[in-house]
Design an enzyme around this catalytic site. Structure first.
Site, mmCIF file in Angstrom:
data_model
loop_
_atom_site.group_PDB
_atom_site.id
_atom_site.type_symbol
_atom_site.label_atom_id
_atom_site.label_comp_id
_atom_site.label_asym_id
_atom_site.label_seq_id
_atom_site.Cartn_x
_atom_site.Cartn_y
_atom_site.Cartn_z
ATOM 1 N N ASP A 22 -1.349 -25.212 -16.835
ATOM 2 C CA ASP A 22 -2.526 -24.383 -16.375
ATOM 3 C C ASP A 22 -2.631 -24.650 -14.802
ATOM 4 O O ASP A 22 -2.608 -25.893 -14.532
ATOM 5 C CB ASP A 22 -3.851 -24.738 -17.209
ATOM 6 C CG ASP A 22 -4.899 -23.679 -16.923
ATOM 7 O OD1 ASP A 22 -4.355 -22.439 -16.578
ATOM 8 O OD2 ASP A 22 -6.004 -23.809 -17.457
ATOM 9 N N GLY A 23 -3.363 -23.754 -14.097
ATOM 10 C CA GLY A 23 -3.760 -23.724 -12.793
ATOM 11 C C GLY A 23 -2.790 -23.031 -11.823
ATOM 12 O O GLY A 23 -3.010 -23.337 -10.530
ATOM 13 N N HIS A 39 2.777 -18.786 -10.154
ATOM 14 C CA HIS A 39 3.752 -18.824 -11.453
ATOM 15 C C HIS A 39 5.045 -19.279 -10.944
ATOM 16 O O HIS A 39 5.849 -20.130 -12.019
ATOM 17 C CB HIS A 39 3.703 -17.669 -12.076
ATOM 18 C CG HIS A 39 2.450 -17.383 -12.610
ATOM 19 N ND1 HIS A 39 1.555 -18.200 -13.248
ATOM 20 C CD2 HIS A 39 1.570 -15.888 -12.394
ATOM 21 C CE1 HIS A 39 0.279 -17.550 -13.566
ATOM 22 N NE2 HIS A 39 0.419 -16.223 -12.903
ATOM 23 N N ASN A 70 -2.734 -13.675 -22.775
ATOM 24 C CA ASN A 70 -2.752 -13.658 -21.310
ATOM 25 C C ASN A 70 -2.346 -12.161 -20.987
ATOM 26 O O ASN A 70 -2.112 -11.698 -20.136
ATOM 27 C CB ASN A 70 -1.469 -14.461 -20.975
ATOM 28 C CG ASN A 70 -1.895 -15.806 -21.145
ATOM 29 O OD1 ASN A 70 -1.122 -16.772 -20.934
ATOM 30 N ND2 ASN A 70 -3.099 -16.198 -20.532
ATOM 31 N N ARG A 196 -10.185 -27.272 -22.717
ATOM 32 C CA ARG A 196 -9.966 -26.873 -23.897
ATOM 33 C C ARG A 196 -8.670 -26.407 -24.133
ATOM 34 O O ARG A 196 -7.753 -26.642 -23.585
ATOM 35 C CB ARG A 196 -10.917 -25.253 -23.667
ATOM 36 C CG ARG A 196 -10.244 -24.443 -22.365
ATOM 37 C CD ARG A 196 -11.156 -22.979 -22.287
ATOM 38 N NE ARG A 196 -10.488 -22.473 -21.021
ATOM 39 C CZ ARG A 196 -11.447 -22.365 -20.120
ATOM 40 N NH1 ARG A 196 -12.382 -23.134 -20.003
ATOM 41 N NH2 ARG A 196 -10.721 -21.552 -19.054
ATOM 42 N N SER A 198 -7.419 -23.492 -25.672
ATOM 43 C CA SER A 198 -6.899 -22.161 -25.529
ATOM 44 C C SER A 198 -5.862 -21.705 -26.442
ATOM 45 O O SER A 198 -4.966 -21.153 -26.387
ATOM 46 C CB SER A 198 -6.353 -21.873 -24.062
ATOM 47 O OG SER A 198 -7.541 -22.150 -22.985
HETATM 48 C C1 IPE Z 1 -3.570 -21.234 -21.436
HETATM 49 O O1 IPE Z 1 -4.188 -21.120 -20.119
HETATM 50 C C2 IPE Z 1 -2.126 -20.531 -21.557
HETATM 51 C C3 IPE Z 1 -1.158 -20.792 -20.928
HETATM 52 C C4 IPE Z 1 -1.101 -22.096 -20.146
HETATM 53 C C5 IPE Z 1 0.201 -20.365 -20.816
HETATM 54 P P1 IPE Z 1 -5.229 -19.944 -19.654
HETATM 55 O O2 IPE Z 1 -5.452 -19.925 -18.496
HETATM 56 O O3 IPE Z 1 -4.666 -18.551 -20.325
HETATM 57 O O4 IPE Z 1 -6.598 -20.121 -20.562
HETATM 58 P P2 IPE Z 1 -7.770 -19.583 -20.555
HETATM 59 O O5 IPE Z 1 -7.992 -18.402 -20.238
HETATM 60 O O6 IPE Z 1 -8.363 -20.714 -19.267
HETATM 61 O O7 IPE Z 1 -8.517 -20.362 -21.479
HETATM 62 C C1 IPE Z 2 -1.161 -21.002 -16.253
HETATM 63 O O1 IPE Z 2 -1.816 -20.736 -14.955
HETATM 64 C C2 IPE Z 2 -0.159 -20.108 -16.475
HETATM 65 C C3 IPE Z 2 -0.292 -18.770 -17.346
HETATM 66 C C4 IPE Z 2 -1.378 -18.783 -18.007
HETATM 67 C C5 IPE Z 2 0.691 -17.646 -17.693
HETATM 68 P P1 IPE Z 2 -3.020 -19.515 -14.698
HETATM 69 O O2 IPE Z 2 -2.327 -18.345 -14.416
HETATM 70 O O3 IPE Z 2 -3.800 -19.642 -16.028
HETATM 71 O O4 IPE Z 2 -3.686 -20.339 -13.543
HETATM 72 P P2 IPE Z 2 -5.243 -20.353 -13.199
HETATM 73 O O5 IPE Z 2 -5.953 -21.165 -14.514
HETATM 74 O O6 IPE Z 2 -5.734 -18.963 -13.075
HETATM 75 O O7 IPE Z 2 -5.612 -21.131 -12.138
HETATM 76 MG MG MG Z 3 -5.565 -20.683 -16.723
#
Ligand code: IPE
Ligand code: IPE
Ligand code: MG
Length: 246
Positions: A22-23, A39, A70, A196, A198
């Site tokens: 994440d992030g 990404h 997502n 969390r 998720s």
């Molecule tokens: C969880 O991250 C899914 C992946 C890392 C692929 P999200 O960014 O989608 O989760 P939430 O929305 O913060 O819970």
């Molecule tokens: C995780 O990074 C990758 C996916 C969920 C596909 P995010 O796209 O959720 O990154 P943030 O949480 O918005 O920073």
């Molecule tokens: Mg995220």
């Protein structure tokens, strides 16, 4: 370079590590760049983490790439991610094969683009004889969705008369999950400071250890991975019982 682990650390280390990567979006936004760039930067980190596994005694690595939730993102981010997954598979396939990585995908493929599904099937087949590291990529994966699909298939088997309601126990249900060939994760890591899960590996993580770290996924590296894997060895997993006497 990741620090090496002693053979003692390796034996008590996690066999299966799962990562919620994440992030990526925040990493890009902090740089004033579009989220999709985050990404791409995130996808580039995967190889180093996979490569670190054998030395750390990690046989199974499962990574969360795209959740069933997502799809709620903008059409352009979703399309960008799907095209990244296709390109990633095409670009990395030979390298994964040569490095002894067996790739599997979990999640519901029905909603995915047919071109992507073909690439996923081909990569699974191509690497099916590898055994150095087992990399599982969760793509259009959701824990509730997975358990629901398993329950539906189980109900179908009962409807067909091949099973009865008395056959429904935890072991049988597990066999209908996408992860049926994998051991349960010992350690789940989530980057980016969110504490969390998720909807990731809900059933399988019942007794997993969790590690939530602030690092954004595109900044995660093998040294931090090794530090976390090493700290796992010091944890006392009791599985509901009491600590065994030394
Ligand atoms: C969880 O991250 C899914 C992946 C890392 C692929 P999200 O960014 O989608 O989760 P939430 O929305 O913060 O819970
Ligand atoms: C995780 O990074 C990758 C996916 C969920 C596909 P995010 O796209 O959720 O990154 P943030 O949480 O918005 O920073
Ligand atoms: Mg995220």
């Amino acid at each position: 370079m990741a620090p090496h682990l002693s053979s003692e650390d390796r034996a008590s280390g996690p066999r299966h590590v799962a990562i919620i990567m994440d992030g990526n979006g925040r990493w890009a936004q902090m740089r004033g760049r579009p989220r999709i760039l985050g990404h791409h930067a995130g996808a580039k980190r995967v190889r180093e983490i996979v490569e670190a596994c054998p030395d750390l005694g990690v046989k199974y690595l499962t990574i969360f790439a795209f959740s069933t939730e997502n799809w709620r993102r903008t059409q352009s981010e979703v399309a960008g991610l799907m095209s990244l997954f296709r390109r990633y598979i095409q670009r990395e396939a030979q390298d994964l094969l040569q490095r002894g990585v067996r790739v599997r995908f979990i999640g519901d493929r029905v909603k995915l683009d047919a071109r992507l599904v073909t690439l996923m099937d081909d990569l699974e087949l191509l690497t099916s004889h590898n055994d150095r590291v087992h990399l599982t990529i969760a793509l259009n994966y959701g824990g509730r969705d997975e358990v629901t699909r398993a329950a539906r298939r189980l109900a179908y088997e009962i409807e067909m008369g091949r099973l009865t309601h008395k056959d429904v126990d935890a072991e049988t249900l597990s066999k209908f999950l996408d992860t049926h060939v994998l051991p349960d994760p010992d350690l789940v890591i989530r980057t980016s400071g969110e504490a969390r899960i998720s909807n990731f590996l809900l059933w399988q993580s019942a007794y997993a250890e969790y590690e939530f770290i602030d690092t954004l996924w595109p900044d995660f590296n093998d040294a931090e991975f090794a530090r976390i894997v090493k700290s796992y060895a010091a944890r006392d997993r009791r599985f509901g019982g009491v600590k065994a006497k030394a």
